[in-house]
Each structure stands twice: as structure tokens, then as C-alpha cells.
Write a protein that holds these residues in place. Structure first.
Motif, PDB file in Angstrom:
ATOM      1  N   LYS A  46       0.961  -1.217  -0.337  1.00 27.01           N
ATOM      2  CA  LYS A  46       0.235  -0.062   0.231  1.00 27.01           C
ATOM      3  C   LYS A  46       0.817   1.341   0.023  1.00 27.01           C
ATOM      4  O   LYS A  46       0.654   2.531  -1.254  1.00 27.01           O
ATOM      5  CB  LYS A  46      -0.629   0.150   1.662  1.00 27.01           C
ATOM      6  CG  LYS A  46      -1.567   1.137   1.527  1.00 27.01           C
ATOM      7  CD  LYS A  46      -2.521   1.028   1.921  1.00 27.01           C
ATOM      8  CE  LYS A  46      -3.365   2.734   2.382  1.00 27.01           C
ATOM      9  NZ  LYS A  46      -4.152   2.758   2.845  1.00 27.01           N
ATOM     10  N   GLU A  47       1.539   1.169   0.541  1.00 28.76           N
ATOM     11  CA  GLU A  47       2.732   2.861   0.537  1.00 28.76           C
ATOM     12  C   GLU A  47       3.504   2.657  -0.444  1.00 28.76           C
ATOM     13  O   GLU A  47       3.947   3.820  -0.899  1.00 28.76           O
ATOM     14  CB  GLU A  47       3.674   2.410   2.220  1.00 28.76           C
ATOM     15  CG  GLU A  47       3.213   2.689   3.479  1.00 28.76           C
ATOM     16  CD  GLU A  47       2.487   3.903   3.891  1.00 28.76           C
ATOM     17  OE1 GLU A  47       2.768   4.870   2.692  1.00 28.76           O
ATOM     18  OE2 GLU A  47       1.310   3.590   4.457  1.00 28.76           O
ATOM     19  N   THR A  48       3.782   1.316  -1.088  1.00 27.87           N
ATOM     20  CA  THR A  48       4.785   2.093  -2.573  1.00 27.87           C
ATOM     21  C   THR A  48       3.835   1.966  -3.615  1.00 27.87           C
ATOM     22  O   THR A  48       4.221   3.024  -3.789  1.00 27.87           O
ATOM     23  CB  THR A  48       4.941  -0.092  -2.680  1.00 27.87           C
ATOM     24  OG1 THR A  48       6.237   0.206  -1.317  1.00 27.87           O
ATOM     25  CG2 THR A  48       6.378   0.641  -3.764  1.00 27.87           C
TER      26      THR A  48
ATOM     27  N   PRO B 131       0.729   5.443  -2.059  1.00 28.68           N
ATOM     28  CA  PRO B 131       1.013   6.321  -0.918  1.00 28.68           C
ATOM     29  C   PRO B 131      -0.494   7.110  -1.171  1.00 28.68           C
ATOM     30  O   PRO B 131      -0.754   7.816  -0.096  1.00 28.68           O
ATOM     31  CB  PRO B 131       1.902   6.529  -1.038  1.00 28.68           C
ATOM     32  CG  PRO B 131       2.160   6.802  -2.714  1.00 28.68           C
ATOM     33  CD  PRO B 131       1.291   5.608  -3.319  1.00 28.68           C
ATOM     34  N   ASP B 132      -0.887   7.388  -1.236  1.00 28.64           N
ATOM     35  CA  ASP B 132      -2.283   8.990  -1.602  1.00 28.64           C
ATOM     36  C   ASP B 132      -2.858   7.911  -0.961  1.00 28.64           C
ATOM     37  O   ASP B 132      -4.832   9.342  -1.339  1.00 28.64           O
ATOM     38  CB  ASP B 132      -1.934   9.518  -3.416  1.00 28.64           C
ATOM     39  CG  ASP B 132      -2.137   8.312  -4.411  1.00 28.64           C
ATOM     40  OD1 ASP B 132      -2.274   7.633  -4.165  1.00 28.64           O
ATOM     41  OD2 ASP B 132      -2.297   9.225  -5.296  1.00 28.64           O
ATOM     42  N   ASP B 133      -3.600   6.536  -1.497  1.00 29.02           N
ATOM     43  CA  ASP B 133      -4.707   6.360  -0.604  1.00 29.02           C
ATOM     44  C   ASP B 133      -6.298   6.726  -1.653  1.00 29.02           C
ATOM     45  O   ASP B 133      -6.837   7.813  -1.239  1.00 29.02           O
ATOM     46  CB  ASP B 133      -5.226   6.121   0.851  1.00 29.02           C
ATOM     47  CG  ASP B 133      -6.154   5.185   1.172  1.00 29.02           C
ATOM     48  OD1 ASP B 133      -6.220   5.082   0.343  1.00 29.02           O
ATOM     49  OD2 ASP B 133      -6.498   6.255   2.590  1.00 29.02           O
TER      50      ASP B 133
ATOM     51  N   ILE C 178       6.558   5.622  -8.485  1.00 23.04           N
ATOM     52  CA  ILE C 178       7.668   6.192  -8.845  1.00 23.04           C
ATOM     53  C   ILE C 178       8.523   5.626  -9.191  1.00 23.04           C
ATOM     54  O   ILE C 178      10.007   6.437  -8.753  1.00 23.04           O
ATOM     55  CB  ILE C 178       7.670   4.790  -7.293  1.00 23.04           C
ATOM     56  CG1 ILE C 178       8.925   4.986  -6.112  1.00 23.04           C
ATOM     57  CG2 ILE C 178       7.705   3.633  -8.677  1.00 23.04           C
ATOM     58  CD1 ILE C 178       8.625   3.847  -5.722  1.00 23.04           C
TER      59      ILE C 178
END
Lengths: 635, 635
Positions: free
Chosen positions: A23-25, A28-30, A172
Motif C-alpha cells: 500500500k505504501e509503495t 501512498p495517496d490512498d 515511483i
């Protein structure tokens, strides 16, 4: 002692940590937060609005907003015509393609784009890069049709690549194109594009296909006999006029429309001049025939022949990344000014589809160029509808006015390109980098000189490699520091930063930088040993080594092994090791690898103060009493 | 409030920071510390001792130490002969080269080596890798002389490369070969080498030059008609004997010499068997002629022809790195057991000269192999003199005994290689990686399967790339967490780790992971915004955002820009931003880039507690009073 203790709960499950890391990778902006508490119908609506942003803003659209968008749209159309023709010349494709490229892609972006300010168009750097890459395989002069088809193919590949990045949430990748790289790359590109314009400005016919400074200057001066002073004079007048309007805008930002309209004025004046001098002997070179009519369908021309694929792929992917970096960065920076958000991955999908559809309708690579977007923003655009207005303006131009522009003199285009490029050389930014961060400055210089003196892609890659090297060096040599206690407080801080901080006697308190990975295990071990040696060299016996892991968010198996080795080495020297404030992930790994059992739970503390106190409980020495007295004096 | 404040001294000079960074990057072990307080003569002596370690230990050398070294030297000689012949076969060069390679390099290492335990010799993985790389250009069967010369050249290149790394203090490069990569690489290599031995074990004549599992198995089963059961039986008996002695050593470590001598026993038995069956029809294949005499000079054979250079360079550099990783790691791990130090860069220079000199005297790549070094250590070696003893033993063998070994059966060599390789497959380590760190496990698997199913260098590169990707991902997605106050204390800790920690109302305290670089600027901005949205979504108004930078040791210009953007965004939302505990380098950059002026010195605090208190001084709300009461109840 603090009442709270280190939390030795059993480690989280692998699935939990994997999910949270993914999720973070990737998210990250949800992006799906808004769907959480919706009913199925609402969810479907929001999903549609999420993927096709026009459904989000169109229902709230009103006449007042349209008035702003109309004005902005007309302004950017007047900029799009000269820029389109100019940059198409840079890409060595027929100028009409430049006009096509502001029509279909603008329509697509108006529907899919999530930024309110981005204005769609072609860009100089990518145009030259395409010419450079595809031109290295197929000459645009010897086989213009094949060359053009490969340019369409490269745009198609760019589109697929961009959309794929967006769908796979790989924004990313674009993050790894640093601001320093872009500053240097843009500066270098601006230099070589300006020099290339000497061809048009001096009216030289024979020129080089290489882009580096040396080759271009050599070509310019070798063909001195071809220089035409009439063209040079006209060009300089145009250039001075354009630079003056830019200067005016910088002094009085309200007059932005003067500089926005100036290229159009130059084109019109140039056309008139060319028209009236068309029968003279030394007539001015013009762009040549521009036919009426909308974009022809070009999907059947896409060419995936294995012979050309490496070149179209290279051109497509490199320009794709650069175009994304420019388009997204610009959309973001204007959004931040207005406290709005731009979803990078959504923008990638929009840019991707824009290029896929564009390449099927005789357009080449488009993105959100800086100059056009800034004009759009300054003209007060409210939504992506300004792109719609530009598309309609472009459509009318293509249907009725195109032939008029066939008189546009090449020298006018050169002046327009030069004035645009001179604005891209960002001295101040480079100086800022030099002052704040020398490594960033080197990254910037590498891109600048690489582009100017080797080739554009080499320059870009050297710079990216340097930037990656820096990130890797950070991991390989994490900063670590010796902590001391600040007088009259319970705080432990870097003794180098706070000269008044002093280490408690017999204790070596070390704060490690993050993370402890395979690449820095040896370094960390050596570093700790060096501190012990130094302290012992200064006549201070070290009885306890306290490792503050507050800053360490990640550790791998080699990192754990390093800690085990340090523990073993210290044991031989009769020094006790204590761990302070291990973070969640680090503590989990320590428990899984049984490091916690080896060092003992009683040697892991929540804060430095606790660890120091515990050290004295176990080692009652003369020194300690002195320190105790000092401490009680404080309390 | 703490009496101490953040130290806003003017930033250090560029020269100071550059010097300190270079020192940390290239001289983390501070090798010249011992020269500091010496007179010129003492300095010269220490320098000589530093670069030529034999001068360090020879003056203190005595007969008692020699007794140990003599025993160890004889033991490793008995291992060196069969291993040398076996691995030379793996590298597809004449077996005598394997014997040469334990003579000259051992002499050089005895003089230059700084490890007391490393025993010099050839290694299986590198031998196969050389055969694979050079064999892809020149066949060892069709042109054995050229092939051999290229192998010498590769060893020379390895030596130059290793020595250069050492002189340039680039030991950091070897650090990037992680333990997980090596575990997987060794396991994969062991598998393919074992499978290759089926050729010798089954007596197959026609074989493949490829190394991957599929090709090798295909070659073995395609040539079923060549299988010889007599050879297979002899080979299996030898293999079982060797494995049994290894098992014995594991059960009773004191019997290590049994397993150390076992290969020699196998060779002698094999020779006797081959000698007595030499006239039979199905005679056993032997290694063939081994001439008496010391290493011939081979410097004139070094071949730097541009046609072969890419292959010798590739072989030389890749094997150079692997050999360094193995040799240094092994020297280090034994040194740690004895609480001694091994200087990696010095070792590189020693290995480098060993290979340069070796390649001029008919030796191929040597390093400090694990098996031999472990035997050396267990035999009680005291100094590098055991290598000297081995060199003398080898010299005597070459001068007098070499022809005897020409009867060595290939099947005995295959059994020796297989038994050595089976020990390199480290199941437990792989399982440990799986349990502790799934990503490390993937890196290990990538190396294992890459080596086993593609080629050795591809496997290695995939694995290294994955490991680098991990380090980059760490930088791109630094862990950040929300802090809460632990009950009854002044500590702020991760709310996910400590469920009882709760954020003070109106305040969002965030601890950022390290560092803030171009690659994570966007991520950090999004992450902070998401926390604010989440808090606001839960009905908690956020008035202050406190960024704890304790864990951040480095920041670049994009990082500073990110902070400026966050500050600007928060201002629009009427949220105050405060910085807590910026470290030395970060604070310096903040001052140079005027960020400190933008946010104001009064918004930068030394600890979280101060920042929280200051937040309440400025925002007297109903909520605050509630929190104050709670706090006073605590104090």
C-alpha cells in the motif's frame, strides 16, 4: 525509569506487513478512500468519476467558469499554432503534424485529465530527442514517410508505456528523475536547441544531424559561405521583440498575454514579409505547403518492424519518462499553489491515452509543456475545458486557416524556439543547488554537460546514475553519531552538533542512521569499534555501548547478523551492549531471528535515559557516583 | 521546557563536510590512526608494516608458533593437491596449473596478507565461471593454448582490478554483494557443478559447454549409452567415503583432519586403482601427464587482443568481485571469532598482487577459499606462515611428486568436487532468510535459480539488481509513523507499535524515516496529507503538524523543497508546522536554503515535548484545557 516498557508483542503476520508495504509503495495517496462508505451505485459513479474526471467537474460547470476557460483557451490556441509548427520542425516532421498534435490530444486530455491547469502540447526537448533517436536509424530527408511513421509509432509506444505505468501504479519510477537532473537536462537541451536554430537564423542549408555543441558549431562555421545576412537581421529583430515581451511579463505579470500573443504576432508579421518578398531572388525560406483538413487517421501506419523497433522503443520510453516528469511536475506545482491535489498515476493514464489516441490520428508526442501551462494558468483557466476550447480553435484553424501559415518563414520559427529555450536555462536554480547541496549541483552539471557535449540520452542517464549512486551511498554509509546528555535535561543529542552535550562516564551512546542493510553492515561494525578505540585512546574505559535505534526503520538479515557480531565482539572486550527504542519492523526482525533472546529482553529499552540508568544499576563504580551526584543536582 | 535550545550556529564549511564525508566513505576504519603520534622514522616503519604485514608479525615470530603453522601448512597442502587438480579440470585447463596456483600466490599472500587464517587456493565457482565466460569465445578443446593464455590474462585483469579497488579504497563495492546473494549464488553454483560431475562419475565423453541444469541433464541423459557402471561404482564409493568423513567432522570437530586428509586418501587410492587396472580394456580415465618442475613464466603469454578483451575483462572483473567477497568475508569471520580485525582494503591489495604475480607464473585465479581456510583455522594456524609452508610443500610436490598424480582418476576428482559442493548448499541459511526477511529470501532465490537455470553471471546480476532495488525502495518509501504520548511519561512513540500511545488533541506528531531525497519528496507530501485527512475524517481537527526529524540524517534540495511545499499547503489549511530535533546536516541545509527563515526559528524545537508545549501556548482551546488537566494529573 519510565513506567512504559518496550512492547514485545508477537510480530505481525507476513501478510499484514506485505499488504501495508504494498500500500505504501503503490498507493501512498490512498486513492480509493472516497469509495469506502458508499453504496454500490454511488461506488460505480465514483469509480467512473475517478477514471474519467470530466464527469467530476462537468456537472458543476457553469457559464461564469466557461468565460474564463474561453479566454484561456483562445490565448493558448494563439500560442499553440506557432509552437506546434516550430517544434514539428525540430522533430523534422511536416509542420502540419504540429498543428494536428494540439487538436486530438487536447480533446482526450479534456476528458481524462485531472489537472485543471495543464495545457496540452508538444515540447521542444522531446521533439529533438525523437529526431535524434529515430534519425539515427532512418534519415528524415531520404525517407520522410517511413521516418514519420516511426515517429507515430514512438508516440504510440510512449502512450502504452505511460498508461501502463499509471495502471501499475509505478509513478515511483518518475520520482527517480530528480529536480536537479531535470534542471540540468533542460538547460543542456536549451543550449543545443538554440545552437540548432542558428541554421534557420543564418539561413544555412547544409547542417549536421548530430546534436552536441561541437558538431553543431562546426557545421555552422564550416558553412559560413551560406550565411544570409538578410535572414539574420530579420531573425534578430524577431528575437529581440520576443525577448522584450518576456521581459515585460516578468516586470508586469498582468501583461502575460502580450508575451503569450507575441509568437503569433511574429508568425503573422513573418508571413506578411514572406508574402511580399516571395518573388525576390533571395526570398525567405518558408515552412511550405500546409493543407486544409483535420487529422488523417494514421493507425495503419504504425510500424512495429523488428528492424526499427529498438529505435522506436528507445525514443518512446525515454521521451515518455521525460514527458511524464514535465507534465506531472507542472500540474502538481500549479495545484499546490491552489491547495489542490493531482493524482500522479491518474495523470499518467490520461497522458498515456492522449498519446495512444493521438498516434492513431497523425499526432506525435504531447504532454503538458511548462510554457503553455503557465499561460493557461495565468489566463485564469478554471477547468480542463480550456483544452476543449483550444481543440476547437485548432479545428477551425485546420479547417480554414492552415494554408495561410504556409508562408511562415523558418527564421520566425527559429526566433520563437530560441526565445522559448532561453527561458529554460535556469541559472538561479543551478546557483541555488550549488549553495545548498554540492552533490545535487554535480548531478545537474552532469546532465547539462552530458546533453550539451555527448548526446541527450547519455547526459540524462549519467545524471540519473549519479542520483541513484547518491541514494545508494546514503544506504552504504548511514550517518551515525555519538550522543551526549544535554546539561540540565534528560535529552541525549549528537555531541558534534551540541558541544555542551557530554557522554556519561563509562558509557558510549551511539545513534545509528537508517537503515542497517547488507551494504553497510561492515561499515557500522567498524564505526562502532572506532568510537570504542577513540574513547579508550582518550583514557576513558567503555563499559556499556548503548545503540539508539530511533532512526532505524528497516533492517535486513545481514543487519541483524551485524548486530550479533557487534554483540559478540563487545562480549570479548567485557563491554555490555544495550538497544534503545527499536522501531516496530526492527523489533519484529530481532524477535524472529532470536536476537532478542541472545541479548536478553532486559537489555532493550524504550529510551536512552532508562538505558543509562540501568547501566549504572549494574556497574557501581567510583565514576558512577560522581555522575549520580551530578544528576541529582539536576533533578 | 528544556533549558537547551536548538543550536543555530552557522553551517560548517563545505571543505569540512566534504572531508568528513570522504573519510566516512573511504576510510571508515581510520587505518592511519596509529601513525598520528609517531616520529618520521617510526612513521616509515609503520607504513612499511602497514603495506607489507609480514614485517609486522615476523619480528615476533617464534618456534612455538611455527610448530602450529607447520602442522596447518602440511594439512592444507594435502588438501591443496586434490583440490588444485579438481578445480583446474572445472576451469578446463591442464591440471598442473591447479598445482602451480597453490605455490606462487601462497608465497605472495604470506608476505602481503593481513589475515592470519586465510589459506590461499583456487575456488570452484570462479573456475567454472572462467570456463563459462572464456569458453563462450574460445573453445578449450579446439585451441587449448589460446584458451589457457586467456585464462592467465583474466587472472591478471582480476589482480589489477582487485589491487585498484584496494588502493582506491573502494571496498564499498564488495559490500554491495549481500550475504543473501552469496548464499543463493553458492547454492546454485554447487548444484550445477555437482551435475557437471555426472560427466566424470558416469564416464560420459560427449558433454555440453553450457552450465545450466537443463542443458547439463539433457547432455547426461542423451549420452546414456556412454555410461560406465564401473566408474559409477568407484565414484559412489569415494563420494560416500568423503561425505562420511565430513559427517564425522560435524559430529566430532576434533577429527577435522580426517576430512581434511580424505581427498588426498581418495586421490592416492584412485591412483593405485588406476595404476593396477591400466592395461584393462575399460580402463579408468585419468588426468594424464603431469610434468615435474616449477611454474614456468607466463607473462609473455598475457593476451590483450581487442578480439578477446571483452571476454577476459568480463571474466576477470566478475570473478574478481566474487573472489574478493569470498576471501574477505571468510578472513573477517574468522578474525571476529578471535576478536581481531581484518582491513578489507589491505586484503584487496594482497589478493590483487597475488593474482598479478600469479598470472605471470602460470597460475589462474586464486583467493581465500572457504574450505581451505576453515581447515587452516582448525589446524591451529597462528600466522600467514602456514601459507609459506604450503608453498614449500607445493614446491616439493611439483619438483618430485607431480608425475605420481598423473594416475589420478577423473572419477576421484568428480567425487571430491561433489562432496565439497554439497557442503556449499546452505539450506539452513535459506530457511533462516525465509523466516526473518522475505525480501532477502527472494534475493537468495533469484541468485539460486538464475545461476541454476540461466547462467552464472545472469543469476548473480539479477540478484544484485534486486538487492539494489531494495535499497532504492527503502529510500523511495521511507517508513514514517504517527507519534503518540505514552501514558505517564514524556516519551512520544509510534502509535502502531504502542497502542497505548495517543496523540495530543489538535496535534499531529509525525516521525519521518530517513532521508528526505528527491525520490521520496512526493511520497512524504502525500503521506502527511493523508494523515491530516484521516484525522479530519475522524472528526479531529488538526491545528499543528509536528515533524520529528530525529531519524533524518540527510536531505537534498528536493527534500527541502518538499518541506517548503508542505509548509505552504499547511498554511492554506491554517495548520502550523513545527520541526523537532533536526540533525546537524539537515539543519545546515535548512539554514543555507533559508527554510529556517521561512518557518521561523521559533518553530524549530529540540524535543517533541517542547514542541507540544509551545503548540498549546499559542492555541488556547477547550480541548487544550482538557489535555492540560490530564498532563498536570501526570506530573
Amino acid at each position: 525509569m519510565n513506567p512504559s516498557q518496550v512492547n514485545f508483542n508477537s510480530p505481525r503476520k507476513f501478510r499484514t506487513t506485505l499488504k501495508s508495504k504494498c500500500k505504501e509503495t503503490f498507493f501512498p495517496d490512498d486513492p480509493f478512500r472516497q469509495f469506502k462508505n458508499e453504496k454500490p451505485l454511488g461506488k460505480a459513479k465514483k469509480t467512473l468519476q475517478y477514471f474519467v474526471p470530466i464527469f467530476e467537474w462537468l456537472p458543476q460547470y457553469n457559464l461564469k467558469m466557461f468565460r474564463f476557460d474561453l479566454l484561456a483557451g483562445i490565448t493558448i490556441t494563439s500560442l499553440a499554432i506557432p509552437q506546434g509548427i516550430s517544434y514539428a520542425k525540430l522533430a523534422e516532421i511536416p509542420p502540419i503534424i504540429g498543428l494536428y498534435s494540439s487538436f486530438v490530444p487536447a480533446l482526450v486530455y479534456a476528458i481524462l485529465g485531472s489537472s485543471k491547469h495543464v495545457a496540452v502540447g508538444t515540447v521542444a526537448a522531446c521533439s529533438l530527442l525523437i529526431a535524434d533517436t529515430i534519425g539515427s536509424k532512418v534519415s528524415s530527408k531520404d525517407d520522410p514517410t517511413l521516418y514519420l511513421h516511426l515517429v507515430f509509432t514512438a508516440a504510440f509506444i510512449t502512450g502504452v508505456f505511460q498508461a501502463a505505468l499509471g495502471f501499475l501504479r509505478l509513478g515511483i519510477l518518475v520520482d527517480f528523475l530528480s529536480h536537479s537532473t531535470i534542471t540540468g537536462f533542460m538547460g543542456g537541451t536549451a543550449i543545443i536547441i538554440c545552437l540548432q536554430q542558428l541554421k534557420g537564423l543564418l539561413g544555412v542549408n547544409h547542417f549536421t544531424t548530430k546534436t552536441d555543441v561541437v558538431s553543431v558549431l562546426h557545421a555552422v562555421f564550416k558553412n559560413r559561405h551560406e550565411w544570409k545576412w538578410e535572414t539574420a537581421v530579420v531573425g534578430l529583430v524577431f528575437l529581440v521583440f520576443l525577448l522584450f515581451t518576456r521581459y515585460l511579463r516578468q516586470r508586469k505579470p498582468k501583461l502575460f498575454w502580450v508575451s503569450a500573443m507575441a509568437p503569433m504576432v511574429v508568425v503573422v508579421l513573418g508571413c506578411l514579409l514572406a508574402y511580399f518578398t516571395r518573388d525576390r531572388k533571395h526570398s525567405i525560406q518558408t515552412v511550405g505547403s500546409l493543407h486544409k483538413g483535420l487529422n488523417p487517421i494514421s493507425i495503419k501506419y504504425l510500424n512495429f518492424d523488428a528492424k526499427y523497433l529498438p529505435y522506436t522503443l528507445k525514443a518512446g520510453i525515454i521521451t515518455g519518462i521525460i514527458a511524464l516528469a514535465e507534465g506531472i511536475a507542472i500540474g502538481r506545482s500549479f495545484a499546490i499553489m491552489n491547495n489542490e491535489q493531482v493524482d500522479g498515476n491518474k495523470e499518467m493514464i490520461a497522458f498515456g491515452f492522449m498519446n495512444i489516441v493521438g498516434s492513431c490520428f497523425s499526432c506525435y508526442l504531447t504532454t503538458g509543456p511548462f510554457s503553455k501551462t503557465a499561460v493557461n494558468y495565468n489566463s485564469g483557466c478554471k477547468t480542463a475545458a480550456s483544452n476543449l476550447v483550444m481543440a476547437i480553435g485548432m479545428m477551425l484553424t485546420l479547417l480554414f486557416l492552415a494554408p495561410l501559415f504556409s508562408y511562415t518563414p523558418l527564421v520566425a520559427l527559429s526566433a520563437i524556439i530560441m526565445s522559448a529555450m532561453l527561458g529554460l536555462i535556469n541559472y538561479e536554480e543551478a546557483y541555488h543547488l550549488f549553495k545548498v547541496d554540492k552533490f545535487d549541483f554535480c548531478i545537474c552539471l552532469a546532465a547539462f554537460f552530458g546533453v550539451a557535449f555527448i548526446t541527450m540520452d547519455t547526459g540524462l542517464m549519467i545524471s540519473v546514475a549519479l542520483a541513484l549512486l547518491r541514494a545508494l551511498l546514503y544506504v552504504a554509509r548511514p550517518a551515525a553519531c555519538k550522543l551526549g546528555k544535554l546539561p540540565d535535561s534528560t535529552l541525549y543529542r549528537d555531541t558534534e552538533q551540541y558541544a555542551e552535550a557530554s557522554g556519561p562516564p563509562g558509557i558510549l551512546a551511539i545513534q545509528l542512521g537508517s537503515p542497517i542493510y547488507y551494504a553497510n553492515g561492515n561499515y557500522i561494525r567498524e564505526r562502532i569499534l572506532r568510537w570504542i578505540r577513540n574513547d579508550e585512546g582518550n583514557g576513558k574505559a567503555v563499559k556499556h555501548v548503548l545503540l539508539d535505534l530511533t532512526g532505524i526503520t528497516s533492517i535486513d538479515t545481514t543487519g541483524i547478523e551485524t548486530l550479533v557480531e557487534v554483540l559478540r565482539m563487545l562480549e570479548v572486550k567485557h563491554i555490555k551492549m544495550k538497544i534503545v527504542n527499536p522501531r516496530l519492523e526492527v523489533l519484529e526482525k530481532m524477535m524472529k531471528s532470536k536476537f532478542v533472546d541472545k541479548i536478553g529482553k532486559e537489555s532493550i529499552f524504550l529510551c536512552m535515559e532508562d538505558a543509562v540508568e540501568a547501566s549504572y544499576d549494574f556497574s557501581v563504580t567510583a565514576e558512577k557516583q560522581g555522575f549520580e551526584e551530578q544528576r541529582s543536582g539536576v533533578a
